[in-house]
Design an enzyme around this catalytic site. Structure first.
Site, PDB file in Angstrom:
ATOM      1  N   VAL A  84       0.861  -1.174   0.000  1.00  0.00           N
ATOM      2  CA  VAL A  84       0.000   0.000   0.000  1.00  0.00           C
ATOM      3  C   VAL A  84       0.897   1.223   0.000  1.00  0.00           C
ATOM      4  O   VAL A  84       1.920   1.256   0.680  1.00  0.00           O
ATOM      5  CB  VAL A  84      -0.894   0.014   1.258  1.00  0.00           C
ATOM      6  CG1 VAL A  84      -1.793   1.226   1.281  1.00  0.00           C
ATOM      7  CG2 VAL A  84      -1.690  -1.259   1.330  1.00  0.00           C
ATOM      8  N   CYS A  85       0.512   2.220  -0.751  1.00  0.00           N
ATOM      9  CA  CYS A  85       1.335   3.410  -0.848  1.00  0.00           C
ATOM     10  C   CYS A  85       1.536   4.033   0.520  1.00  0.00           C
ATOM     11  O   CYS A  85       0.592   4.292   1.255  1.00  0.00           O
ATOM     12  CB  CYS A  85       0.663   4.423  -1.773  1.00  0.00           C
ATOM     13  SG  CYS A  85       1.503   5.993  -1.752  1.00  0.00           S
ATOM     14  N   LEU A  86       2.781   4.282   0.842  1.00  0.00           N
ATOM     15  CA  LEU A  86       3.109   4.766   2.174  1.00  0.00           C
ATOM     16  C   LEU A  86       2.580   6.159   2.415  1.00  0.00           C
ATOM     17  O   LEU A  86       2.187   6.515   3.521  1.00  0.00           O
ATOM     18  CB  LEU A  86       4.629   4.773   2.325  1.00  0.00           C
ATOM     19  CG  LEU A  86       5.129   4.686   3.752  1.00  0.00           C
ATOM     20  CD1 LEU A  86       4.520   3.491   4.423  1.00  0.00           C
ATOM     21  CD2 LEU A  86       6.620   4.598   3.725  1.00  0.00           C
TER      22      LEU A  86
END
Lengths: 183, 656
Positions: A84-86
């Site tokens: 998941v995009c940080l």
């Protein structure tokens, strides 16, 4: 930093207390797996995913990294690696958030309301915008294929494959196990 | 007002007279150090309220007691409320107060200054005010003189020696008991003319918070306060300023007489205090002949509020009402604008003190520290010092200064820069400062940087700006010299011109170098633009600086994906999708296909759980999804094949 492990311990304990199945990867309290069910009222609701959580050194000042182990169809989750995009987490992160927050609030929200500003899965994002029903359908398909409860349970340890075998071959179970034991 | 001329000398017992006894105040110079009751007449008996030096000195309580009669002046002049403000007032009263003064070494200078200041201020008041002040002074007697009065007004019965001895013993016992029960709150004074005297501070606490409202209307006709007529300023407190009960025990206490007492409350008006006094009287009458002080204190502590009708809510006032009051009631209540701040700040101080004395848990690190270790932000959230420091350091180091706000999840209020300076240290604070400035300037749309001296300038309309430092007048679009009526030079044109000039001979060396740099800059910008065009397959973009969304294709600011839904711009043009698929690693595609075909022989990757097919006999697997190498046999990630496979480790080639 004063006693960095105390905060981690507390968070882990709170997570376990809230009925989440937590599995440590090593004893360092850095990474672990959590089983997560899709939020109700969403196309993800039937799915069960195994989530890999990694706590950075600077936790809780930095947000943990979240990755989906089994596949999920979501605009903000990379389909191949499951990460998941940080930035999405980091933008709203506060040191007072804890892991329970992540699983109770953040992840369900992410699944219910994908963030269009940063699509890791561009195709999913486009589909969602273009045709919501088709998107829902696709999500459900993926849940059927990759996010069943067995998928999550089966992918855990090596022993589980042994268990599966022994379950299947219950009649000759003892023999089979005995057979394998001999090198 | 001879009575007030009190014992400037009373204090001297413990300390030689010095500075803080302001020369401005006339002293009866002939005061002996320790005043004996027999030596004085009824008019000017200087009371000697010096507490027993063996007692631990609580620097606050005496002043609180004395604040009662003297508060009005101090609030007129100073807004600060504190225990040091006990020397205010006119000359006479201050004198008496001095007589009662305890040793406050740390506060003396302050008091000295205040006194002079007040003295000056007092002198400057209008006549009208001073008149009312005088009448207040009539009312506002110090505790001592009142007690004196009481004492004088009562004729002690003649008692036998035996009886006196019994009483004396009973008194001593009672004082001892009170002391052990109430500890620091209870104080035994020097004997007043051979009579025992003591004082106790009774704290009324309302952990559930009690509301305090004010009734300004002094009319007696109103029975219920109507909010329309009465201005009510409600607030909640947990700690109320104490009730101070001062007693002198006559010789015939407890057999015949009750103690001479006076009740002093900062925030109650005289009539209410008088009610309290009458109640104390009746408590005595109910069981006269026995020790009564404990009952008094308990009653005042537990039942006084409800007796006054203040169970749920305390109503201050009425102000300006003059009623016949008990002489034993000493009030400090003056006016709402004085009382309310006082009550509030007392409450705040008490809460802070409690906070400091207790252990608290920081909600970030879950460690327990004493209250003093915590840093409290203006938004009332508090965190331990260590966490705040780490938090600030991390954000400044990473440059995310805009996120450096109150760590509380929902709060997000600003952290005061002074505090940040303390936490970060000078150097890091500088960095924070400049980062904040840069980020804020960048977010302002009309700020442009001058190309000559790099100072930020404000742009006018017409894309024009003039630098305030070097007065360079330039176009905000291309940052070149201002060109009126002509369009900006396109990068291509500029590049061409520059490149042509490079080859010309009549350029000086450094000029040539400069222009070469400019060429490189234009070229790299072109490269950047090229990359920036190709990366996003999806046409929606978000600006890193200000966070706005815009369509890459048509450069319009958009709100979301709706722009792509109906309109010309496609979110995913077909060609992009095709390009993307072509660019996808062919090995990945192969791996995927193989995984699907050779299902029977394969293993899931330990890292990403994707299924990979085993090719031939080779046990060395390369995951097509996450590019990790792992071993088919032991399912572990392999870093160096030479280490993993070998005679000692797994076999690299096996059947099946």
């Amino acid at each position: 930093m004063s006693s960095p492990s105390k905060r981690r311990e507390m968070d882990l304990m709170k997570l376990m207390m809230s009925d989440y199945k937590v599995e440590m990867i090593n004893d360092g309290m850095q990474e672990f797996y959590v089983d997560f069910k899709g939020p109700k009222e969403s196309p993800y609701q039937e799915g069960v995913w195994r989530i890999r959580v990694e706590l950075p050194d600077a936790y809780p000042y930095k947000s943990p990294s979240i990755g989906f182990v089994n596949k999920i169809y979501h605009p903000n989750v990379d389909e191949m690696s499951g990460s998941v995009c940080l930035d999405v987490i980091n933008q709203t992160w506060s040191p007072m958030f804890d892991l329970v927050n992540v699983f109770e609030v953040f992840l369900p929200q992410l699944l219910l309301y994908p963030n269009p500003s940063d699509p890791l899965n561009g195709e999913a994002a486009a589909l969602m915008m273009r045709d919501r029903t088709a998107y829902d359908q696709r999500v459900k398909e993926y849940c059927e294929k990759y996010a069943k409860a067995e998928d999550v349970g089966g992918a855990s340890e090596e022993q589980s494959s042994d268990e599966e075998l022994s379950e299947d071959e219950y009649d000759s179970g003892d023999d089979a196990v005995a057979g394998q034991a001999d090198p | 007002m001879g009575k007030d001329r009190g014992g400037g000398g009373g204090k001297q017992k413990l300390r030689p007279p010095n500075g803080p006894d302001s020369p401005a105040l006339p002293y009866s110079s002939s005061q002996p150090e320790r005043v004996q009751p027999t030596a004085s007449t009824s008019h000017s008996k200087p009371p000697n309220f010096i507490p027993n030096p063996k007692k631990p000195r609580n620097p606050n309580w005496v002043s609180r007691n004395r604040r009662g009669p003297l508060v009005k002046q101090q609030f007129v002049k100073k807004s600060e409320v504190g225990s040091s403000n006990d020397q205010v007032g006119s000359g006479r009263i201050v004198e008496t107060a001095t007589g009662q003064q305890e040793e406050h070494e740390e506060k003396e200078e302050e008091e000295e200054k205040e006194r002079i200041a007040i003295g000056v201020g007092v002198a400057g008041e209008d006549v009208g005010a001073s008149e009312s002040r005088k009448s207040h002074e009539d009312d506002v007697y110090d505790v001592v003189s009142r007690l004196e009065e009481l004492q004088l007004g009562v004729q002690e019965p003649e008692l036998s020696d035996e009886q006196l001895r019994i009483n004396d013993q009973a008194q001593a016992d009672e004082l001892l008991a009170m002391e052990s029960i109430y500890g620091d709150l209870f104080c035994i004074f020097e004997r007043q003319g051979d009579l025992r005297s003591c004082q106790i501070h009774i704290h009324i606490e309302a952990p559930g918070e009690i509301a305090v409202t004010t009734k300004l209307n002094s009319s007696d006709h109103k029975t219920r306060s109507n909010s329309s007529d009465d201005f009510s300023y409600p607030f909640n407190v947990q700690h109320l300023p104490p009730i101070i009960l001062t007693c002198i025990l006559p010789k015939s206490y407890p057999s015949h007489l009750p103690p001479y007492f006076s009740i002093s409350v900062q925030w109650l008006d005289s009539s209410k205090i008088s009610n309290l006094c009458s109640m104390l009287d009746s408590i005595w009458t109910e069981q006269s002949g026995q020790e009564v002080m404990y009952q008094w204190v308990e009653w005042l502590q537990n039942s006084s509020l409800s007796f006054l009708g203040f169970d749920k809510e305390i109503i201050l006032g009425p102000y300006g009402v003059r009623a016949a009051v008990d002489r034993r009631a000493v009030t400090g209540s003056v006016s709402p604008d004085v009382d309310i701040p006082f009550i509030k700040s007392y409450n705040d101080d008490k809460l802070l003190e409690n906070f400091h004395n207790n252990l608290h848990e920081c909600c970030i690190c879950f460690s327990e520290y004493a209250g003093t270790e915590f840093i409290r932000l203006p938004c009332r959230h508090f965190f331990c010092g260590g966490c705040m420091k780490t938090y600030s350091d991390i954000h400044v180091k990473e440059g995310t200064v805009h996120k450096l706000q109150c760590p509380d999840a929902k709060c997000g209020s600003m952290i005061p820069p002074g505090l940040l300076k303390r936490l970060l240290g000078d150097e890091e604070f500088e960095r924070w400062d400049s980062l904040m400035l840069t980020k804020t300037l960048e977010s302002m749309s009309d700020v442009v940087y001058c190309s000559r001296c790099e100072t930020p300038c404000i742009a006018d309309e017409d894309q024009h700006a003039q630098c305030v430092k070097c007065f360079f007048s330039f176009c905000t679009l291309c940052r070149e010299r201002r060109h009126v009526g002509v369009e900006c030079m396109t990068p291509e044109l500029k590049l061409r011109i520059l490149q042509e000039r490079q080859s010309s001979s009549h350029l000086k060396d450094d000029q040539k170098r400069k222009e070469l740099e400019m060429i490189n800059e234009v070229l790299s910008v072109r490269e950047i633009l090229r990359d920036a065009k190709q990366c996003p397959s999806c046409k929606m973009m978000v600006c890193e600086n200000c966070g706005h969304y815009f369509c890459y294709r048509c450069d319009k600011e958009i709100d979301g994906y709706d722009h792509f839904r109906d309109g010309e711009c496609e979110l995913f043009p077909q060609e992009e999708i095709r390009n993307w698929e072509a660019q996808m690693n062919p090995r990945q595609v192969l791996g995927q296909i193989q995984a699907q075909l050779f299902v029977q022989n394969g293993q899931v990757c330990p890292n990403c759980r994707q299924f990979n097919a085993k090719i031939g006999n080779n046990n060395h697997m390369f995951c097509w999804a996450c590019q990790n190498h792992y071993c088919y046999l032991c399912k572990k990630i392999v870093r160096r094949g030479s280490h993993h496979y070998g005679p000692k480790g797994c076999k690299q080639h096996t059947e099946g």
